[in-house]
Scaffold this active site. Structure first.
Site, PDB file in Angstrom:
ATOM      1  N   HIS B  67       0.818  -1.201   0.000  1.00  0.00           N
ATOM      2  CA  HIS B  67       0.000   0.000   0.000  1.00  0.00           C
ATOM      3  C   HIS B  67       0.862   1.266   0.000  1.00  0.00           C
ATOM      4  CE1 HIS B  67      -2.190   3.169   2.364  1.00  0.00           C
ATOM      5  NE2 HIS B  67      -2.995   3.013   1.332  1.00  0.00           N
ATOM      6  N   GLU B  70       2.047   1.795  -3.389  1.00  0.00           N
ATOM      7  CA  GLU B  70       0.955   2.326  -4.214  1.00  0.00           C
ATOM      8  C   GLU B  70       0.909   3.860  -4.096  1.00  0.00           C
ATOM      9  OE1 GLU B  70      -3.114   3.618  -3.419  1.00  0.00           O
ATOM     10  OE2 GLU B  70      -3.294   1.482  -2.962  1.00  0.00           O
ATOM     11  N   GLU B 147      -3.517   8.113   7.324  1.00  0.00           N
ATOM     12  CA  GLU B 147      -4.580   7.264   6.785  1.00  0.00           C
ATOM     13  C   GLU B 147      -4.885   6.127   7.760  1.00  0.00           C
ATOM     14  OE1 GLU B 147      -3.765   5.686   2.884  1.00  0.00           O
ATOM     15  OE2 GLU B 147      -5.654   4.586   2.812  1.00  0.00           O
TER      16      GLU B 147
END
Lengths: 467, 457
Positions: B67, B70, B147
């Protein structure tokens, strides 16, 4: 709850879900049948020319009882989407916050001869999807069905009864009341929901937009079955309804559908005008919350649906914080400083002035810094406006992305609902590209200068105390 | 009803060609898979590049790296500067983003069809030419931690799900959160990311999925032009990650500041591709829908409406993943009832599935919903592309989707009871409860005049 899926760019979606540009994907219905080849060639021609795309062909009329209908024929898939929207949102329940929501939720909890079980079974054993929802301005019932005559017949028949003859059985009322109370409590576990509620309360004070559509603990307990029945009788009437239809039905069928759904509703009266939103002076409000992040909501009163500055403010905001990572706020708060995952700004135009908001969240000891960066970014934007390149790219995104926003039936039916509800002209979608194109940097700077005051906004910060 | 179901199935077969067009499948010389599904309804296209890498590929100490990478994929290549990818797509009127799951990392653009080539060019560029810059990384890893705070640390149900997965799996990499443990994010380095990128980002580990107003052969040509020259690499084979037997129920009670108690339960179950008998996953799908296939399904009917002990209750089972998963149940009690009562009620519902046969009417309702659902799904380009991408990336192949309705139709009430007896048993169960701690909320304090400052009416 199952598949965990996380994304690079924060998906900051649909505040008021029928905002002008919230769609993502999807279908531009072209009329009639076409040989695959002819259609492919047509598509190629359109593509090569790079023509500004026209919107779908919208037809509109009034039902006998005075409901406005908007219809788009989308012949490709054997399905139809219908949405019946009433001016029956929480702006109408100021004395008993939550009354609009509980009334709307109860429509599908038993109607006519069917209790909640029978009603659910009746639609689901035919693959029909019956939905409902309510926000500040609107409350609606939606239905999605295959066009198979036997199935569609049941879908329409059931929806008509749901609108006209909800039962409001005592056990259903108590059950939904509990669900709303628990939903409210769950939302108070979230610092972001708490901050947003606080922001609206502060900005709107005594105005009907102040309270959350989900209601308050005390008022939810106070609502009686009689209150609910009265609310339904007053607002779920033909003159207060707009019907949006998209799918593989022709005009004659669409007319039948509209009569079918609302033909037996009493005509009634449209909901009265809402009061003007009074001005408020700014300030900061901090609330302690057991969270590792502080959630920041900064803003003020923004604009209404038919605002003369609509396009200047809309395009301007796209540069400021509406374009996701490709925006000034995204650049300053996230890309340059790594302060927040999700940072954005928006106008939420409603019947009356909806808010203008900037939103971010960051670990508690960075809250002051983030707030300062957001405010400075806004002040600079008001002072200088967008530069030519920024504005051009924002317009390219909005205009170039236009076909994407009207490409599925589900998107189009939302647009139709919104256009009908807020009395937009039928050519509104068609005229969007030209109106967006016409916006100049000077208009943006002027509109923001007159309408937005960086120093006078309200800031709500909800989070841990280290900030 | 049976006639109706038959009618619907016929109807599905008669859908216009454009609506249920077939997928065209190609493989480039460098091993990259290209899957194209025309949908001619509008002059738009969805393009997705799927990589076979996700959190279930990550070793200890590196959770969250797929992630995090990404995120870094938007931070520039040898050709384009940080953020330029997003700016270019935006100026074309497009939407773009990416998502990471347990079994995949995918990047997508939605645009007017004439801009497809630009999107492919940009995706091809960042497949092999990413520039991982130290300063950009230092900022972006902080964004990822924010996040994590947003999704998990400050979200009671997010915490429960994370703790639940961590204790439910003894060995399966599904035990780790997709976003990664905070400690691993704290210790992640640029070199880690560079190695992860080199290891997994190659055409022979990727699938291009395009759905929209396109001709498959033209897409193939564009794919060849932009991805065709990218070098392939040796993709390491993953070691098997079998989950050992559990030998007894597992529990965790998560205590965090919250207002609403909650229970999450999961039974380990097979998936398509791992099951002893091929029909088992489909029987489990039916079972999940018997319990939670709408408001008429059993959980709503019995627990939310009937006994009224749950404000909400759900069941969920995914038959498509790389490794075996779980059959999940969850519930929130109403006031005056406890999570223990909800848990007992959910267990009773499962016991009922083990002991008695489901009704034919329930089975028919589920198949009718599935058939209608296929039609409704065709309204979304993105949903169509997702389905193809997931199936291909977990190794089953996109054709599985076409066989789904037939597989469900073949399920019998006896098979549903059998999978309940085989898999939905206490030895296979993990239960996580949320016990709220006080939130100690204090009254808001205004640091400057707000409430009194209103002018006008």
């Amino acid at each position: 709850m199952a598949a965990e899926l996380i994304t690079a760019g924060a998906v900051h979606q649909a505040r008021q879900p029928l905002d002008a540009f919230t769609g993502q994907l999807g279908l531009r219905p072209l009329n009639g049948k076409r040989g695959l080849l002819a259609w492919a060639m047509l598509a190629v021609v359109l593509a090569w020319c790079g023509l500004a795309e026209a919107g779908p062909k919208i037809e509109s009329w009034q039902t006998e009882r005075g409901s406005k209908v908007l219809f788009v024929n989308a012949p490709d898939l054997p399905m139809v989407d219908v949405r019946v929207v009433f001016d029956a949102g929480s702006a109408r329940d100021i004395k008993l916050p939550g009354l609009a929501r509980i009334t709307n939720s109860l429509l599908t909890e038993g109607a006519g001869d069917w209790d909640a079980n029978a009603l659910a079974l009746r639609v689901e054993e035919r693959g029909i999807i019956l939905g409902n929802g309510s926000l500040r301005d609107m409350a609606w019932v939606s239905v999605r069905s295959l066009t198979d005559p036997e199935v569609l017949e049941v879908a329409l028949d059931t929806t008509a009864v749901v609108l006209k003859s909800p039962r409001f059985d005592t056990d259903a009322v108590e059950r939904v009341r509990q669900q709303l109370q628990i939903g409210l409590r769950s939302s108070l576990q979230s610092p972001s929901s708490v901050a947003k509620r606080r922001f609206f309360h502060t900005l709107y004070a005594d105005h009907p937009y102040a309270h959350d559509p989900g209601g308050e603990e005390v008022s939810l307990a106070d609502i009686s079955v009689e209150d609910i029945k009265r609310f339904h009788r007053r607002y779920y009437v033909a003159a207060n309804a707009v019907i949006a239809i998209v799918g593989a039905v022709d005009r004659a069928q669409a007319e039948q559908i509209a009569e079918r759904l609302t033909g037996e509703l009493p005509t009634g009266q449209h909901a009265p005008a809402l009061p003007e939103v009074p001005p408020v002076s700014g300030g900061e409000l901090r609330e302690s919350f057991p969270s590792s992040q502080s959630h920041i909501y900064v803003g003020q009163s923004g604009m209404a649906r038919h605002d003369p500055d609509y396009f200047a403010l809309y395009v301007g905001n796209h540069v400021l914080g509406g374009g996701g990572l490709v925006s000034t706020l995204g650049e300053e708060v996230r890309n340059k400083r790594g302060l927040s995952y999700s940072v954005y700004s928006y106008f939420s135009p409603m019947r009356m002035e909806g808010p203008f908001l900037m939103v971010a969240q960051t670990k508690n000891d960075q809250a002051e810094q983030a707030l300062e960066v957001m405010r400075e970014t806004l002040a600079r934007f008001i002072e200088q406006g967008p530069d030519g390149k920024e504005l051009e790219e924002a317009k390219q995104n909005l205009i170039g992305g236009f076909p994407l926003r009207i490409s599925s039936n589900s998107q189009i039916v939302e647009y139709l609902s919104m256009m009908g509800f807020y009395d937009y002209p039928l050519d509104w979608l068609d005229s969007l590209p030209a109106k967006l194109e016409a916006v100049t940097a000077e208009q943006v700077r002027d509109a923001f200068g007159r309408r937005i005051n960086a120093a006078a906004g309200i800031a709500v910060i909800v989070g841990g105390s280290s900030g | 009803m049976s006639r109706l179901t038959q009618q619907l199935l016929t109807l599905l077969l008669l859908l216009p060609l454009a609506a249920v067009a077939k997928v065209s499948e190609y493989t480039l010389d460098n091993g990259m898979k290209v899957l194209v599904k025309p949908d001619r309804r509008a002059p738009v296209v969805v393009s997705q590049v799927w990589y076979k890498v996700g959190s279930s590929y990550e070793p200890k100490g590196l959770t969250g790296i797929s992630h995090a990478l990404e995120h870094m994929m938007f931070k520039g290549t040898e050709k384009y500067g940080p953020g330029e990818f997003s700016r270019i797509v935006s100026a074309l009127g497009g939407n773009e983003n990416a998502f990471t799951g347990r079994d995949y990392t995918a990047y997508f653009e939605t645009l007017s069809v004439q801009h497809l080539e630009r999107a492919l060019e940009l995706e091809a560029d960042r497949m092999r030419s990413l520039v991982l810059d130290g300063d950009e990384f230092l900022k972006e890893i902080e964004v990822v931690k924010e996040e994590r705070r947003l999704r998990t640390e400050d979200k009671p149900t997010g915490r429960v799900y994370e703790q639940f997965s961590a204790v439910a799996w003894r060995a399966s990499p599904y035990q780790n959160p997709v976003i990664g443990w905070m400690h691993d994010l704290d210790n992640m380095t640029l070199d880690d990311l560079a190695a992860w990128y080199r290891k997994w980002y190659a055409p022979n580990n990727a699938t291009l999925v395009v759905v929209g107003d396109v001709d498959p052969r033209e897409v193939l040509e564009l794919a060849r032009k932009h991805f065709g020259s990218l070098p392939e690499s040796d993709i390491p084979a993953l070691k098997p990650a079998d989950e050992p037997e559990q030998f007894g129920e597992t529990r965790v009670d998560v205590k965090v500041p919250a207002k609403q108690p909650y229970v999450l339960m999961g039974y380990k179950t097979p998936i398509v591709g791992s099951a002893g008998e091929e029909w088992e996953p489909h029987a489990l799908t039916v079972l999940a829908n018997v319990l939670d296939g709408g408001d008429s399904a059993r959980l709503s009917r019995e627990l939310v409406r009937g006994s009224g002990i749950a404000a909400s209750a759900g069941a969920d089972y995914g038959s498509y993943s790389r490794l075996p998963g779980m059959f999940l149940l969850s519930g929130t009690p109403t006031d005056g009832h406890s999570v223990a009562e909800v848990e007992t009620a959910l267990r009773d519902m499962i016991r009922g599935m083990r002991e008695t046969l489901i009704d034919e009417a329930e089975l028919k309702r589920i198949i009718t919903q599935a058939v209608a659902g296929k039609v409704f799904e065709a309204d979304s380009l993105f949903a169509q592309a997702m389905e193809i991408g997931v199936l291909e990336t977990i190794g089953l192949g996109w054709r599985v989707a076409d066989a789904e309705i037939d597989a469900l139709k073949a399920v019998t009430p006896e098979q549903v009871r059998t999978v309940a007896q085989r898999y939905l048993v206490d030895e296979n169960l993990t239960v996580a409860t949320l016990t709220p701690l006080p939130m100690e909320q204090r009254a808001p304090r205004a640091s400057s005049a707000v409430a009194g400052g209103r002018h006008g009416s």
